[in-house]
Design a protein around this motif. Structure first.
Motif, PDB file in Angstrom:
ATOM      1  N   LYS A  45     -51.615  12.224  92.340  1.00  0.00           N
ATOM      2  CA  LYS A  45     -52.375  11.815  91.337  1.00  0.00           C
ATOM      3  C   LYS A  45     -53.462  12.837  91.040  1.00  0.00           C
ATOM      4  O   LYS A  45     -53.786  13.120  90.106  1.00  0.00           O
ATOM      5  CB  LYS A  45     -53.107  10.505  91.905  1.00  0.00           C
ATOM      6  CG  LYS A  45     -53.918  10.127  90.950  1.00  0.00           C
ATOM      7  CD  LYS A  45     -53.347   9.472  89.694  1.00  0.00           C
ATOM      8  CE  LYS A  45     -54.465   8.458  88.910  1.00  0.00           C
ATOM      9  NZ  LYS A  45     -53.773   8.034  87.749  1.00  0.00           N
ATOM     10  N   ALA A  49     -54.318  15.097  87.652  1.00  0.00           N
ATOM     11  CA  ALA A  49     -55.643  14.924  87.057  1.00  0.00           C
ATOM     12  C   ALA A  49     -56.100  16.523  86.940  1.00  0.00           C
ATOM     13  O   ALA A  49     -56.716  16.787  85.908  1.00  0.00           O
ATOM     14  CB  ALA A  49     -56.595  14.335  87.952  1.00  0.00           C
ATOM     15  N   ALA A  52     -54.306  17.619  83.976  1.00  0.00           N
ATOM     16  CA  ALA A  52     -54.673  17.129  82.611  1.00  0.00           C
ATOM     17  C   ALA A  52     -56.066  17.706  82.053  1.00  0.00           C
ATOM     18  O   ALA A  52     -56.310  18.160  81.077  1.00  0.00           O
ATOM     19  CB  ALA A  52     -54.815  15.515  82.734  1.00  0.00           C
ATOM     20  N   PHE A  81     -61.529  14.744  81.591  1.00  0.00           N
ATOM     21  CA  PHE A  81     -60.226  14.307  81.805  1.00  0.00           C
ATOM     22  C   PHE A  81     -59.860  14.412  83.212  1.00  0.00           C
ATOM     23  O   PHE A  81     -59.195  13.297  83.653  1.00  0.00           O
ATOM     24  CB  PHE A  81     -59.349  15.348  80.893  1.00  0.00           C
ATOM     25  CG  PHE A  81     -59.219  15.118  79.732  1.00  0.00           C
ATOM     26  CD1 PHE A  81     -58.075  14.466  79.100  1.00  0.00           C
ATOM     27  CD2 PHE A  81     -60.065  15.250  78.742  1.00  0.00           C
ATOM     28  CE1 PHE A  81     -57.823  14.187  77.801  1.00  0.00           C
ATOM     29  CE2 PHE A  81     -59.983  14.987  77.401  1.00  0.00           C
ATOM     30  CZ  PHE A  81     -58.792  14.295  76.857  1.00  0.00           C
ATOM     31  N   ASN A  85     -58.683  10.674  85.039  1.00  0.00           N
ATOM     32  CA  ASN A  85     -57.219  10.698  85.591  1.00  0.00           C
ATOM     33  C   ASN A  85     -57.163  10.393  87.042  1.00  0.00           C
ATOM     34  O   ASN A  85     -56.360  10.260  87.771  1.00  0.00           O
ATOM     35  CB  ASN A  85     -56.574  11.848  85.122  1.00  0.00           C
ATOM     36  CG  ASN A  85     -55.879  11.865  83.775  1.00  0.00           C
ATOM     37  OD1 ASN A  85     -55.006  11.217  83.391  1.00  0.00           O
ATOM     38  ND2 ASN A  85     -56.655  12.426  82.866  1.00  0.00           N
TER      39      ASN A  85
END
Length: 350
Positions: A45, A49, A52, A81, A85
């Protein structure tokens, strides 16, 4: 019966001892696998992130009229962002942090880098004294500067699509970065107009947003009319890129049109004898007139086949984006035989 009963009691005692010993090994392994799974999920994750954020930051490098404001925009967008995320507290993670750096990593190329860290909890490993684990991730995305010439068809057939084309072209130009990307604009109908920069001694300009008038304004002012002389427009766009003389750069011509060209544009009365397209036997009074260039559409076409009709030869008056002024079709009274039939044209055109 007593002996058999005593033997069973002994077996149960051994089983309990073996189970207790096994649990001392199995439980830590189970705990390790659970904590490892949580760490993997947090790492995945966090990496997503960071990626992104880097991608969004690179895409936003076009916002701003100077390099400092573009970098500020990229940092703010990248962090926004990243935070969206990887929300705080994901899988119990804490101490979320990210830093954004923007550097020149190659010729006319900027790279946005997002370095992220988070503290992941240890649910079972905490029993062994490992209370938390720091997880790191790095995302990088590069944006290469562009040399672009935008070529817009404003011929008569575009009358129903001009509003949509202007809107799309303005949105497209806004994606590029002032001071970094270089943008030029050519509009064409029967003849082409170098709209920006004009004059253009060095090709497309990096100040396409701050110039007056800028490209956005010129696109908004573009009106339609005339035939479709595509070849001249594309050739002019190529010549604009040649002026920059950056063979290894990202050189692009972006072409907006609604269909096939319906004429071939040519300068008929060039002063150089070897380049003059009119026959020496032509009686056209403009054949050797200096500073009176002529353009012409050799034949209208339908499905790539000549129809037999021509627009004729026109005096080449300068047009602008806000006006279509391709001159008046010459008449036979000018001594030019071509007017409306390609057979007549052969009397004048070499």
């Amino acid at each position: 019966m007593r002996v058999q009963y005593s033997h069973r009691k002994k077996q149960k005692g051994v089983t309990l001892i073996l189970t207790a010993m096994a649990m001392g090994v199995v439980l830590p392994l189970v705990g390790l696998s659970i904590d490892a799974g949580i760490l993997y999920a947090i790492k995945a994750k966090l990496q997503a992130a960071a990626d992104a954020g880097a991608l969004a930051g690179a895409r936003s490098l076009n916002r701003g009229l100077d390099l400092a404001s573009q970098s500020d925009s990229a940092r703010a967008t990248a962090l926004a962002f990243f935070n969206a995320n990887f929300p705080e507290g994901h899988f119990g993670a804490r101490n979320r942090s990210a830093s954004v750096t923007i550097t020149e990593t190659a010729y006319r190329t900027r790279t946005v880098r997002v370095d992220a860290t988070v503290t992941a909890p240890s649910w079972f490993l905490g029993l062994l004294g490992i209370r938390a684990t720091e997880v790191r991730a790095t995302g990088m995305s590069s944006r290469r500067d562009v040399n672009l010439v935008l070529v817009l068809d404003r011929s008569s057939s575009m009358s129903g699509a001009m509003s949509a084309m202007r809107s799309a072209a303005r949105m497209f130009v806004d994606k590029f970065a002032e001071g970094r990307d270089r943008v030029g604009l050519i509009v064409f109908g029967g003849a082409s107009v170098l709209a920006f920069p004009n004059p253009s001694p060095s090709g497309p300009s990096p100040y396409f947003k701050s110039a007056s008038p800028n490209v956005d304004t010129l696109i908004s002012q573009t009106v339609n009319g005339g035939n479709t002389g595509t070849a001249q427009a594309l050739w002019m766009a190529y010549q604009e890129l040649v002026k920059l003389n950056e063979a290894g750069a990202l050189n692009l011509i972006v072409f907006f049109t609604d269909g096939l060209p319906n004429g071939i544009v040519a300068d008929f009365n060039r002063p150089e004898p070897a380049q003059n397209l009119l026959r020496t036997t032509s009686g056209c009074k403009y054949r050797l007139v200096q500073n009176r260039p002529m353009i012409g559409f050799i034949s209208q076409t339908s499905g790539f086949a000549p129809t037999g009709n021509t627009v004729g030869i026109k005096l080449h008056n300068a047009s602008t984006v806000s006006s279509v002024n391709e001159g008046v079709i010459t008449t036979n009274s000018d001594g030019c035989a071509y007017r409306s039939n390609q057979n007549y044209m052969r009397q004048d055109v070499a």
